[in-house]
Write a protein that holds these residues in place. Structure first.
Motif, mmCIF file in Angstrom:
data_model
loop_
_atom_site.group_PDB
_atom_site.id
_atom_site.type_symbol
_atom_site.label_atom_id
_atom_site.label_comp_id
_atom_site.label_asym_id
_atom_site.label_seq_id
_atom_site.Cartn_x
_atom_site.Cartn_y
_atom_site.Cartn_z
ATOM 1 N N SER A 49 0.832 -1.207 0.000
ATOM 2 C CA SER A 49 0.000 0.000 0.000
ATOM 3 C C SER A 49 0.874 1.268 0.000
ATOM 4 O O SER A 49 0.609 2.221 -0.746
ATOM 5 C CB SER A 49 -0.908 -0.042 1.230
ATOM 6 O OG SER A 49 -1.525 1.181 1.415
ATOM 7 N N ARG A 50 1.944 1.226 0.773
ATOM 8 C CA ARG A 50 2.858 2.376 0.811
ATOM 9 C C ARG A 50 3.526 2.567 -0.553
ATOM 10 O O ARG A 50 3.584 3.675 -1.092
ATOM 11 C CB ARG A 50 3.928 2.158 1.893
ATOM 12 C CG ARG A 50 4.888 3.317 2.075
ATOM 13 C CD ARG A 50 6.151 2.939 2.856
ATOM 14 N NE ARG A 50 6.838 1.762 2.352
ATOM 15 C CZ ARG A 50 7.573 1.719 1.242
ATOM 16 N NH1 ARG A 50 7.728 2.805 0.506
ATOM 17 N NH2 ARG A 50 8.154 0.603 0.853
ATOM 18 N N LYS A 51 4.006 1.464 -1.122
ATOM 19 C CA LYS A 51 4.657 1.534 -2.444
ATOM 20 C C LYS A 51 3.673 2.053 -3.511
ATOM 21 O O LYS A 51 4.017 2.875 -4.355
ATOM 22 C CB LYS A 51 5.206 0.152 -2.808
ATOM 23 C CG LYS A 51 5.718 -0.014 -4.228
ATOM 24 C CD LYS A 51 4.672 -0.599 -5.157
ATOM 25 C CE LYS A 51 5.098 -0.692 -6.597
ATOM 26 N NZ LYS A 51 4.003 -1.037 -7.483
ATOM 27 N N ALA A 52 2.426 1.569 -3.453
ATOM 28 C CA ALA A 52 1.421 1.985 -4.448
ATOM 29 C C ALA A 52 1.189 3.494 -4.378
ATOM 30 O O ALA A 52 1.028 4.160 -5.397
ATOM 31 C CB ALA A 52 0.115 1.229 -4.225
ATOM 32 N N LYS A 53 1.217 4.017 -3.175
ATOM 33 C CA LYS A 53 0.994 5.446 -3.006
ATOM 34 C C LYS A 53 2.182 6.239 -3.558
ATOM 35 O O LYS A 53 2.023 7.184 -4.321
ATOM 36 C CB LYS A 53 0.808 5.736 -1.515
ATOM 37 C CG LYS A 53 0.250 7.079 -1.243
ATOM 38 C CD LYS A 53 -0.191 7.120 0.210
ATOM 39 C CE LYS A 53 -0.903 8.294 0.561
ATOM 40 N NZ LYS A 53 -1.421 9.317 0.529
ATOM 41 N N GLU A 54 3.383 5.787 -3.174
ATOM 42 C CA GLU A 54 4.580 6.540 -3.572
ATOM 43 C C GLU A 54 4.886 6.406 -5.056
ATOM 44 O O GLU A 54 5.213 7.380 -5.716
ATOM 45 C CB GLU A 54 5.797 6.039 -2.775
ATOM 46 C CG GLU A 54 5.826 6.582 -1.369
ATOM 47 C CD GLU A 54 6.905 5.938 -0.511
ATOM 48 O OE1 GLU A 54 7.851 5.335 -1.060
ATOM 49 O OE2 GLU A 54 6.783 6.032 0.728
ATOM 50 N N TYR A 55 4.827 5.190 -5.569
ATOM 51 C CA TYR A 55 5.286 4.968 -6.946
ATOM 52 C C TYR A 55 4.157 5.088 -7.969
ATOM 53 O O TYR A 55 4.338 5.659 -9.038
ATOM 54 C CB TYR A 55 5.955 3.591 -7.072
ATOM 55 C CG TYR A 55 6.643 3.415 -8.415
ATOM 56 C CD1 TYR A 55 7.766 4.173 -8.748
ATOM 57 C CD2 TYR A 55 6.157 2.515 -9.367
ATOM 58 C CE1 TYR A 55 8.383 4.040 -9.981
ATOM 59 C CE2 TYR A 55 6.771 2.375 -10.604
ATOM 60 C CZ TYR A 55 7.888 3.142 -10.894
ATOM 61 O OH TYR A 55 8.494 3.008 -12.127
ATOM 62 N N ASN A 56 2.989 4.520 -7.629
ATOM 63 C CA ASN A 56 1.895 4.501 -8.601
ATOM 64 C C ASN A 56 0.880 5.626 -8.393
ATOM 65 O O ASN A 56 -0.022 5.793 -9.218
ATOM 66 C CB ASN A 56 1.150 3.154 -8.537
ATOM 67 C CG ASN A 56 2.082 1.967 -8.676
ATOM 68 O OD1 ASN A 56 2.575 1.443 -7.683
ATOM 69 N ND2 ASN A 56 2.368 1.550 -9.886
ATOM 70 N N HIS A 57 1.004 6.334 -7.275
ATOM 71 C CA HIS A 57 0.053 7.394 -6.922
ATOM 72 C C HIS A 57 -1.374 6.838 -6.826
ATOM 73 O O HIS A 57 -2.342 7.459 -7.269
ATOM 74 C CB HIS A 57 0.133 8.564 -7.918
ATOM 75 C CG HIS A 57 1.537 9.057 -8.089
ATOM 76 N ND1 HIS A 57 2.227 9.682 -7.073
ATOM 77 C CD2 HIS A 57 2.397 8.959 -9.120
ATOM 78 C CE1 HIS A 57 3.459 9.959 -7.486
ATOM 79 N NE2 HIS A 57 3.586 9.532 -8.728
ATOM 80 N N ILE A 58 -1.461 5.652 -6.261
ATOM 81 C CA ILE A 58 -2.764 5.000 -6.051
ATOM 82 C C ILE A 58 -2.960 4.788 -4.551
ATOM 83 O O ILE A 58 -2.059 4.307 -3.864
ATOM 84 C CB ILE A 58 -2.810 3.620 -6.757
ATOM 85 C CG1 ILE A 58 -2.772 3.810 -8.278
ATOM 86 C CG2 ILE A 58 -4.030 2.804 -6.333
ATOM 87 C CD1 ILE A 58 -2.657 2.516 -9.062
ATOM 88 N N THR A 59 -4.142 5.168 -4.062
ATOM 89 C CA THR A 59 -4.454 4.896 -2.655
ATOM 90 C C THR A 59 -5.135 3.539 -2.584
ATOM 91 O O THR A 59 -6.138 3.321 -3.258
ATOM 92 C CB THR A 59 -5.473 5.923 -2.116
ATOM 93 O OG1 THR A 59 -5.263 7.148 -2.795
ATOM 94 C CG2 THR A 59 -5.365 6.099 -0.631
ATOM 95 N N ALA A 60 -4.551 2.631 -1.796
ATOM 96 C CA ALA A 60 -5.146 1.300 -1.646
ATOM 97 C C ALA A 60 -5.075 0.932 -0.169
ATOM 98 O O ALA A 60 -3.976 0.787 0.389
ATOM 99 C CB ALA A 60 -4.391 0.278 -2.491
ATOM 100 N N ASP A 61 -6.238 0.810 0.449
ATOM 101 C CA ASP A 61 -6.284 0.467 1.869
ATOM 102 C C ASP A 61 -5.767 -0.965 2.050
ATOM 103 O O ASP A 61 -6.299 -1.892 1.422
ATOM 104 C CB ASP A 61 -7.731 0.599 2.364
ATOM 105 C CG ASP A 61 -7.858 0.092 3.794
ATOM 106 O OD1 ASP A 61 -6.937 0.324 4.592
ATOM 107 O OD2 ASP A 61 -8.875 -0.586 4.094
#
Ligand code: GLN
Length: 384
Positions: free
Chosen positions: A71-83
């Motif tokens: 989830s952290r990687k998705a936010k930082e790299y993909n700019h996607i919020t995923a709970d």
């Protein structure tokens, strides 16, 4: 005896070419997996996880600490919020993530838009879920025919399968192209199922864009990735799907009954992978860039017309004129007579175009690529 479902596809030609390469002691440039070692730190983390007793099932949809790191990687790299609790599912490779997503979200008779050339698995993924594929060609220059794309969407469209960077053509979808696709998804109430397994393998300064980060797409995108390619651990079979919670709950049901869960100790080791410094990813892309040029030069010098990949680790070539062989015959000729293997192009095409193409991978040691280059230099193309 077999079901009608599986009559619609054959066994993987990619993996078949690997077996053929082994049989003939040929250099395997067919199946895309590294013949070099995985990072030392990662191997140590996996060994430690087994010795540290991470040997029983993890939670079905993935170990908590891994889902949090993803989830952290998705936010930082993909700019996607995923709970991490409700929008991340860890699967047995991105292959399972794709199949589980299709089974969970597509009904028999629904139409699914697929760009061509496509990764071999998407055909069976569509067949098993009963989807009717609508193919949209990617031009040899990497362009998309926008009219064909627009007209592929209709009342029955349930989803589009995207793959960026694309296997086998190496196309990296631009922001504008993704925006057009996103608008079509919104207009037709369709889902984007996007396979981004090569997201860190990009060349010439290109940047990765995830369609799931675009306006209006969070709730209608399944973003799939995994550890195989980025960390050179294709045999671990750890992948994941990010999706809005209702989509995730459907995907998790299929995942649970298909596989129960991905290997627990390896999930634990993947937490270490996600904490690697930024330099790791720069070195990975740099290494593949060097290998890309080695294979591109060797193939071009041997008379193959190549498409320069923008990302991923494959080169799609034309079969040189005048051999009188189709892709399958030529691929078999190369294994037997020239000592290296490639994948016949028809694995990636619904149209006849694939019969004139081959795919080579450069996810190999420099020595392997050098040995293949020597064999390529000695290749005498048969003439009809
Ligand atoms: N993705 C890799 C390829 O295209 C490996 C395929 C596979 O065998 N899972 O070659």
């Amino acid at each position: 005896m077999q079901s009608r479902r599986v009559e619609h596809f054959v066994e993987s030609v990619i993996r078949d070419m690997t077996r053929l390469a082994l049989k003939h002691d040929a250099i395997n440039l067919a199946q895309g997996f590294p013949d070099f070692s995985a990072p030392e730190e990662l191997k140590r983390a996996a060994a430690d996880a087994i010795m540290g007793d991470y040997n029983q099932y993890s939670i079905t949809w993935g170990a908590k600490d891994l889902r949090e790191e993803i989830s952290r990687k998705a936010k930082e790299y993909n700019h996607i919020t995923a709970d991490p609790d409700s929008e991340v599912t860890v699967t047995c490779g991105s292959t399972e993530a794709m199949m589980a997503s299709m089974l969970a979200l597509v009904d028999a008779g629904d139409e699914v838009v697929i760009f061509e050339p496509f990764y071999e698995n998407y055909g069976p993924d569509a067949a098993v879920s009963g989807a009717v594929p609508r193919f949209v060609p990617i031009g040899d220059d990497g362009s998309i025919d926008e009219d064909a794309l627009v007209s592929a969407f209709g009342k029955r469209t349930k989803a589009i399968i995207l793959n960026t960077p694309n296997n086998p053509a190496g196309k990296v979808f631009s922001r504008n192209e993704l925006r057009l696709i996103a608008d079509l998804c919104t207009d037709h109430d369709a889902i984007a199922v996007t396979d981004e397994i090569y997201e860190y393998i990009l060349y010439d300064g290109r940047e990765h864009t995830s369609i799931g980060s675009m306006d209006g797409m969070h709730d209608r995108t399944v973003t799939i990735s995994g550890f195989s390619k980025t960390y050179s651990v294709t045999g671990w079979r750890i992948g994941y799907a990010l999706a809005e919670k209702h989509l995730t709950s459907a995907i998790r049901k299929v995942h649970d009954f298909l596989t129960v869960g991905a290997p627990a100790p390896l999930q634990h080791a993947c937490v270490t992978a996600l904490r690697f410094p930024r330099s790791y990813y720069e070195e990975l892309a740099g290494m593949y860039d060097r290998k890309r040029m080695m294979l591109y030069d060797a193939l071009s010098a041997a008379g193959f017309e190549c498409l320069m990949p923008e990302g991923a680790y494959y080169i799609l070539t034309d079969i040189p004129e005048g051999t009188g062989m189709d892709d399958m015959a030529f691929a078999k000729y190369l294994v037997r007579e020239a000592g290296f293997s490639a994948v016949p192009g028809s694995s990636f095409y619904n149209s006849k175009k694939g019969k004139h193409k081959l795919r080579f991978t450069f996810s190999k040691k420099d020595e392997t690529l050098m040995a293949a280059s020597e064999r390529l230099a000695r290749l005498h193309l048969p003439r009809d």
